[in-house]
Design a protein around this motif. Structure first.
Motif, mmCIF file in Angstrom:
data_model
loop_
_atom_site.group_PDB
_atom_site.id
_atom_site.type_symbol
_atom_site.label_atom_id
_atom_site.label_comp_id
_atom_site.label_asym_id
_atom_site.label_seq_id
_atom_site.Cartn_x
_atom_site.Cartn_y
_atom_site.Cartn_z
ATOM 1 N N MET A 1 0.844 -1.168 0.000
ATOM 2 C CA MET A 1 0.000 0.000 0.000
ATOM 3 C C MET A 1 0.889 1.230 0.000
ATOM 4 O O MET A 1 1.902 1.276 0.682
ATOM 5 N N GLN A 2 0.485 2.214 -0.782
ATOM 6 C CA GLN A 2 1.263 3.439 -0.873
ATOM 7 C C GLN A 2 0.301 4.621 -0.835
ATOM 8 O O GLN A 2 -0.726 4.608 -1.516
ATOM 9 N N ALA A 3 0.633 5.623 -0.039
ATOM 10 C CA ALA A 3 -0.190 6.830 0.049
ATOM 11 C C ALA A 3 0.440 7.925 -0.790
ATOM 12 O O ALA A 3 1.658 8.103 -0.787
ATOM 13 N N ILE A 4 -0.388 8.667 -1.494
ATOM 14 C CA ILE A 4 0.095 9.765 -2.321
ATOM 15 C C ILE A 4 0.179 11.049 -1.510
ATOM 16 O O ILE A 4 0.980 11.917 -1.775
ATOM 17 N N GLU A 5 -0.663 11.161 -0.496
ATOM 18 C CA GLU A 5 -0.666 12.324 0.396
ATOM 19 C C GLU A 5 -0.357 11.866 1.816
ATOM 20 O O GLU A 5 -0.453 10.684 2.125
ATOM 21 N N THR B 1 -0.925 10.735 5.296
ATOM 22 C CA THR B 1 -2.066 9.933 5.720
ATOM 23 C C THR B 1 -1.844 9.383 7.119
ATOM 24 O O THR B 1 -0.727 9.016 7.475
ATOM 25 N N ASN B 2 -2.904 9.350 7.888
ATOM 26 C CA ASN B 2 -2.873 8.674 9.189
ATOM 27 C C ASN B 2 -3.549 7.323 9.007
ATOM 28 O O ASN B 2 -4.656 7.248 8.485
ATOM 29 N N VAL B 3 -2.891 6.280 9.437
ATOM 30 C CA VAL B 3 -3.423 4.931 9.301
ATOM 31 C C VAL B 3 -3.586 4.334 10.695
ATOM 32 O O VAL B 3 -2.678 4.398 11.513
#
Length: 101
Positions: free
Chosen positions: A1-5, A7-9
């Motif tokens: 999984m990769q976030a572009i912005e 992000t809180n997970v």
């Protein structure tokens, strides 16, 4: 999984999630509603890929998420739409030309 912005997970183990659901029905309702949204989105995407032409998919995406091309690299958008980046580029150009006319 990769976030572009940025992000809180939040990660919660499945067994802990079930405990949370048991202890508070509001969380169970929230979880069900989230699952329904995910299922509906997956169905919408599958229907779009099977029944709409690529240009329709691009137009629909632009209508729903107007700023997506400023936030997401074109190769990811093309992959999501089930077309090549080159095709996406041609379709976007055609759409912009039609809008200018």
């Amino acid at each position: 999984m990769q976030a572009i912005e940025d992000t809180n997970v939040i990660i919660i183990r499945k067994d802990n999630l079930h405990i949370l659901y048991k202890e508070c029905s509001k969380y169970e309702t929230f979880g069900r509603l989230m699952a329904e949204q995910v299922a509906q989105r997956a169905t919408d995407i599958a229907m779009s890929l099977s029944s709409e032409k690529p240009e329709e998919r691009v137009r629909n995406l632009l209508a729903k998420q107007t700023d997506i091309f400023q936030k997401v690299p074109q190769k990811y958008i093309a992959n999501f739409l089930g077309i090549s980046p080159e095709s996406l580029s041609r379709i976007r150009k055609r759409i912009l030309q039609k809008e200018k006319s």
